[in-house]
Design a protein around this motif. Structure first.
Motif, PDB file in Angstrom:
ATOM      1  N   ARG A 215     -80.797 -72.269  68.316  1.00 36.36           N
ATOM      2  CA  ARG A 215     -80.816 -73.406  69.248  1.00 36.36           C
ATOM      3  C   ARG A 215     -79.435 -73.667  69.823  1.00 36.36           C
ATOM      4  O   ARG A 215     -79.300 -74.052  70.994  1.00 36.36           O
ATOM      5  CB  ARG A 215     -81.337 -74.670  68.564  1.00 36.36           C
ATOM      6  CG  ARG A 215     -81.313 -75.887  69.494  1.00 36.36           C
ATOM      7  CD  ARG A 215     -82.033 -77.081  68.897  1.00 36.36           C
ATOM      8  NE  ARG A 215     -81.436 -77.582  67.681  1.00 36.36           N
ATOM      9  CZ  ARG A 215     -80.421 -78.468  67.647  1.00 36.36           C
ATOM     10  NH1 ARG A 215     -79.913 -78.924  68.775  1.00 36.36           N
ATOM     11  NH2 ARG A 215     -79.947 -78.872  66.491  1.00 36.36           N
ATOM     12  N   GLN A 219     -78.867 -74.097  73.651  1.00 35.33           N
ATOM     13  CA  GLN A 219     -78.348 -75.388  74.088  1.00 35.33           C
ATOM     14  C   GLN A 219     -77.043 -75.219  74.863  1.00 35.33           C
ATOM     15  O   GLN A 219     -76.802 -75.943  75.840  1.00 35.33           O
ATOM     16  CB  GLN A 219     -78.136 -76.295  72.877  1.00 35.33           C
ATOM     17  CG  GLN A 219     -77.746 -77.723  73.231  1.00 35.33           C
ATOM     18  CD  GLN A 219     -77.845 -78.632  72.026  1.00 35.33           C
ATOM     19  OE1 GLN A 219     -78.877 -78.697  71.370  1.00 35.33           O
ATOM     20  NE2 GLN A 219     -76.762 -79.331  71.717  1.00 35.33           N
ATOM     21  N   PHE A 222     -77.981 -74.239  78.322  1.00 35.39           N
ATOM     22  CA  PHE A 222     -78.505 -75.399  79.049  1.00 35.39           C
ATOM     23  C   PHE A 222     -77.375 -76.338  79.454  1.00 35.39           C
ATOM     24  O   PHE A 222     -77.319 -76.816  80.593  1.00 35.39           O
ATOM     25  CB  PHE A 222     -79.523 -76.154  78.206  1.00 35.39           C
ATOM     26  CG  PHE A 222     -79.722 -77.566  78.689  1.00 35.39           C
ATOM     27  CD1 PHE A 222     -80.480 -77.825  79.822  1.00 35.39           C
ATOM     28  CD2 PHE A 222     -79.092 -78.631  78.043  1.00 35.39           C
ATOM     29  CE1 PHE A 222     -80.620 -79.122  80.300  1.00 35.39           C
ATOM     30  CE2 PHE A 222     -79.232 -79.929  78.509  1.00 35.39           C
ATOM     31  CZ  PHE A 222     -79.996 -80.176  79.645  1.00 35.39           C
ATOM     32  N   ASP A 223     -76.477 -76.645  78.526  1.00 28.06           N
ATOM     33  CA  ASP A 223     -75.395 -77.587  78.829  1.00 28.06           C
ATOM     34  C   ASP A 223     -74.558 -77.098  80.009  1.00 28.06           C
ATOM     35  O   ASP A 223     -74.145 -77.892  80.864  1.00 28.06           O
ATOM     36  CB  ASP A 223     -74.504 -77.781  77.607  1.00 28.06           C
ATOM     37  CG  ASP A 223     -75.145 -78.661  76.536  1.00 28.06           C
ATOM     38  OD1 ASP A 223     -76.106 -79.393  76.861  1.00 28.06           O
ATOM     39  OD2 ASP A 223     -74.682 -78.609  75.376  1.00 28.06           O
ATOM     40  N   TRP A 232     -81.961 -73.383  83.936  1.00 30.30           N
ATOM     41  CA  TRP A 232     -82.149 -72.846  82.590  1.00 30.30           C
ATOM     42  C   TRP A 232     -83.617 -72.511  82.425  1.00 30.30           C
ATOM     43  O   TRP A 232     -84.485 -73.379  82.549  1.00 30.30           O
ATOM     44  CB  TRP A 232     -81.738 -73.851  81.506  1.00 30.30           C
ATOM     45  CG  TRP A 232     -81.808 -73.236  80.126  1.00 30.30           C
ATOM     46  CD1 TRP A 232     -80.827 -72.546  79.486  1.00 30.30           C
ATOM     47  CD2 TRP A 232     -82.942 -73.235  79.242  1.00 30.30           C
ATOM     48  NE1 TRP A 232     -81.269 -72.125  78.249  1.00 30.30           N
ATOM     49  CE2 TRP A 232     -82.570 -72.530  78.082  1.00 30.30           C
ATOM     50  CE3 TRP A 232     -84.236 -73.757  79.323  1.00 30.30           C
ATOM     51  CZ2 TRP A 232     -83.434 -72.334  77.008  1.00 30.30           C
ATOM     52  CZ3 TRP A 232     -85.105 -73.556  78.255  1.00 30.30           C
ATOM     53  CH2 TRP A 232     -84.693 -72.862  77.112  1.00 30.30           C
ATOM     54  N   GLU A 249     -87.019 -76.748  66.152  1.00 28.22           N
ATOM     55  CA  GLU A 249     -85.791 -76.670  66.939  1.00 28.22           C
ATOM     56  C   GLU A 249     -86.076 -76.775  68.440  1.00 28.22           C
ATOM     57  O   GLU A 249     -85.238 -77.276  69.195  1.00 28.22           O
ATOM     58  CB  GLU A 249     -85.033 -75.377  66.621  1.00 28.22           C
ATOM     59  CG  GLU A 249     -84.470 -75.321  65.214  1.00 28.22           C
ATOM     60  CD  GLU A 249     -83.481 -76.448  64.912  1.00 28.22           C
ATOM     61  OE1 GLU A 249     -82.838 -76.967  65.849  1.00 28.22           O
ATOM     62  OE2 GLU A 249     -83.359 -76.812  63.726  1.00 28.22           O
ATOM     63  N   GLN A 250     -87.250 -76.323  68.873  1.00 29.65           N
ATOM     64  CA  GLN A 250     -87.607 -76.535  70.274  1.00 29.65           C
ATOM     65  C   GLN A 250     -87.720 -78.027  70.558  1.00 29.65           C
ATOM     66  O   GLN A 250     -87.263 -78.503  71.607  1.00 29.65           O
ATOM     67  CB  GLN A 250     -88.924 -75.839  70.620  1.00 29.65           C
ATOM     68  CG  GLN A 250     -89.316 -76.017  72.069  1.00 29.65           C
ATOM     69  CD  GLN A 250     -90.599 -75.317  72.444  1.00 29.65           C
ATOM     70  OE1 GLN A 250     -91.058 -75.421  73.581  1.00 29.65           O
ATOM     71  NE2 GLN A 250     -91.194 -74.577  71.540  1.00 29.65           N
ATOM     72  N   ARG A 252     -86.098 -80.405  69.047  1.00 30.75           N
ATOM     73  CA  ARG A 252     -84.732 -80.946  69.080  1.00 30.75           C
ATOM     74  C   ARG A 252     -84.022 -80.567  70.378  1.00 30.75           C
ATOM     75  O   ARG A 252     -83.238 -81.357  70.922  1.00 30.75           O
ATOM     76  CB  ARG A 252     -83.952 -80.451  67.864  1.00 30.75           C
ATOM     77  CG  ARG A 252     -84.512 -80.977  66.541  1.00 30.75           C
ATOM     78  CD  ARG A 252     -83.674 -80.557  65.347  1.00 30.75           C
ATOM     79  NE  ARG A 252     -84.260 -81.090  64.112  1.00 30.75           N
ATOM     80  CZ  ARG A 252     -84.879 -80.359  63.190  1.00 30.75           C
ATOM     81  NH1 ARG A 252     -84.977 -79.041  63.354  1.00 30.75           N
ATOM     82  NH2 ARG A 252     -85.386 -80.927  62.114  1.00 30.75           N
ATOM     83  N   LEU A 253     -84.292 -79.372  70.873  1.00 30.66           N
ATOM     84  CA  LEU A 253     -83.663 -78.952  72.125  1.00 30.66           C
ATOM     85  C   LEU A 253     -84.162 -79.794  73.289  1.00 30.66           C
ATOM     86  O   LEU A 253     -83.376 -80.239  74.138  1.00 30.66           O
ATOM     87  CB  LEU A 253     -83.943 -77.464  72.373  1.00 30.66           C
ATOM     88  CG  LEU A 253     -83.361 -76.874  73.661  1.00 30.66           C
ATOM     89  CD1 LEU A 253     -81.851 -77.047  73.709  1.00 30.66           C
ATOM     90  CD2 LEU A 253     -83.737 -75.395  73.784  1.00 30.66           C
ATOM     91  N   HIS A 256     -82.590 -83.145  73.143  1.00 32.85           N
ATOM     92  CA  HIS A 256     -81.215 -83.076  73.647  1.00 32.85           C
ATOM     93  C   HIS A 256     -81.195 -83.064  75.169  1.00 32.85           C
ATOM     94  O   HIS A 256     -80.391 -83.774  75.790  1.00 32.85           O
ATOM     95  CB  HIS A 256     -80.529 -81.824  73.101  1.00 32.85           C
ATOM     96  CG  HIS A 256     -79.190 -81.538  73.721  1.00 32.85           C
ATOM     97  ND1 HIS A 256     -78.044 -82.189  73.330  1.00 32.85           N
ATOM     98  CD2 HIS A 256     -78.828 -80.687  74.728  1.00 32.85           C
ATOM     99  CE1 HIS A 256     -77.024 -81.752  74.050  1.00 32.85           C
ATOM    100  NE2 HIS A 256     -77.471 -80.842  74.900  1.00 32.85           N
ATOM    101  N   MET A 257     -82.069 -82.271  75.771  1.00 36.03           N
ATOM    102  CA  MET A 257     -82.129 -82.194  77.231  1.00 36.03           C
ATOM    103  C   MET A 257     -82.484 -83.551  77.833  1.00 36.03           C
ATOM    104  O   MET A 257     -81.855 -83.999  78.805  1.00 36.03           O
ATOM    105  CB  MET A 257     -83.157 -81.143  77.642  1.00 36.03           C
ATOM    106  CG  MET A 257     -82.772 -79.710  77.303  1.00 36.03           C
ATOM    107  SD  MET A 257     -84.152 -78.570  77.603  1.00 36.03           S
ATOM    108  CE  MET A 257     -83.304 -76.986  77.480  1.00 36.03           C
ATOM    109  N   ARG A 260     -79.603 -86.070  77.751  1.00 31.24           N
ATOM    110  CA  ARG A 260     -78.573 -85.877  78.767  1.00 31.24           C
ATOM    111  C   ARG A 260     -78.988 -86.512  80.086  1.00 31.24           C
ATOM    112  O   ARG A 260     -78.148 -86.972  80.856  1.00 31.24           O
ATOM    113  CB  ARG A 260     -78.283 -84.392  78.965  1.00 31.24           C
ATOM    114  CG  ARG A 260     -77.700 -83.706  77.753  1.00 31.24           C
ATOM    115  CD  ARG A 260     -76.627 -82.697  78.096  1.00 31.24           C
ATOM    116  NE  ARG A 260     -75.416 -83.318  78.599  1.00 31.24           N
ATOM    117  CZ  ARG A 260     -74.282 -82.650  78.826  1.00 31.24           C
ATOM    118  NH1 ARG A 260     -74.231 -81.346  78.607  1.00 31.24           N
ATOM    119  NH2 ARG A 260     -73.210 -83.266  79.278  1.00 31.24           N
TER     120      ARG A 260
END
Length: 306
Positions: A215, A219, A222-223, A232, A249-250, A252-253, A256-257, A260
């Motif tokens: 991840r 990530q 992506f960032d 992405w 983890e997907q 969590r990703l 995170h996206m 942001r």
């Protein structure tokens, strides 16, 4: 901040970047592809590993996407559409796009033009039967883009491709006559195969990464896309990234996206349509590549002697 993309496209509603979790739902097409003359009935362990993608992973992935309220793209060989209609119906009911991914995951750059067209048409018919409409997008299995692939996409109504990786933003791949399709690029770091897969039949016997470490790679890409206005998109596989710890983890990703902010989650078809509209309205000029790059191999002036 120093901008590292010179000409990012304007994304809808002022979004900083576009995101598409583009899965390749291959199921046992890989089994039948790698053992075409074998008695596949005795390949129980491999078949069970690949079937996990249809029986467990697709429902789990659809549940995740539904939870976050996003629609995404799943590229699927035609044979898989017929073998797993319930999994496909679940995706279609969720508003997700089914993209063209061959008939049996064929490496089309190993085929004649006639046979590649046969595969193209078989996949189109299977998607029409499963979804009620023809596909608008294509991803070459194994990235095996041939000298005929662009011509066949143009001739059979495919409007975008997601096989190549020439830029950080969408671009056009053009024929010499000017006809083109939108290319939605990805890079090898966005491919879960390179992070997780230990599948001797495919020649991959690597040490799988911890899901959190994988991840971190996804990530970071992506960032960077978020910072600079890029795209992405992934090359993920249900039987790989649909496993429990990796699915966590997907989640969590995506969290995170979303944290942001200003991220446009969309199907590949929606992204390609947006890009085509920008071009038609003269609101953005994309990079372009005209195929083929070469008429023949470049002559070598020396050859290995030891």
């Amino acid at each position: 901040m120093l901008s590292l993309i010179d000409n990012p496209p304007p994304w809808p509603n002022g979004a900083r970047c576009a995101v598409s979790f583009a899965y390749d739902f291959d199921a046992e097409s890989l089994l039948h592809l790698y053992y075409p003359s074998d008695d596949v009935r005795r390949r129980v362990a491999l078949a069970q590993t690949l079937r996990y993608g249809a029986t467990v992973a697709i429902p789990r992935i659809a549940k995740i996407w539904n939870h976050f309220g996003i629609r995404q793209t799943v590229f699927t060989p035609g044979w898989c559409l017929e073998a797993y209609p319930d999994a496909v119906a679940l995706l279609v009911e969720g508003g997700h796009e089914i993209g063209h991914h061959g008939w049996l995951h064929e490496r089309v750059n190993q085929l004649s033009r006639e046979d590649e067209e046969k595969v193209m048409l078989a996949g189109i018919r299977a998607i029409e039967k499963a979804t009620g409409k023809p596909p608008v997008g294509y991803r070459c299995p194994s990235g095996a883009f041939s000298e005929h692939t662009l011509d066949l996409m143009v001739e059979h109504g495919i409007r975008y491709d997601a096989s190549l990786g020439g830029y950080d933003v969408p671009y056009l791949i053009k024929r010499p006559d000017g006809r083109s399709v939108v290319e939605l690029p990805h890079e090898a770091t966005a491919d879960d195969w390179n992070q997780y897969v230990n599948l001797p039949v495919s020649g991959w016997t690597m040490q799988p990464r911890a899901p959190a470490d994988a991840r971190a790679v996804f990530q970071a890409d992506f960032d960077a896309a978020w910072e600079h206005g890029g795209l992405w998109t992934a090359v993920w596989h249900p039987f790989v990234s649909g496993r429990l710890a990796r699915a966590e983890e997907q989640v969590r990703l995506i969290e995170h996206m979303q944290a942001r902010g200003d991220v446009w989650f969309a199907t590949c078809a929606e992204i390609a349509e947006h890009v085509a509209g920008l071009i038609a309205r003269n609101e953005w000029t994309p990079p372009e590549e005209t195929l083929p790059f070469y008429d023949a191999a470049v002559p070598q002036i020396v050859h290995p002697s030891r």
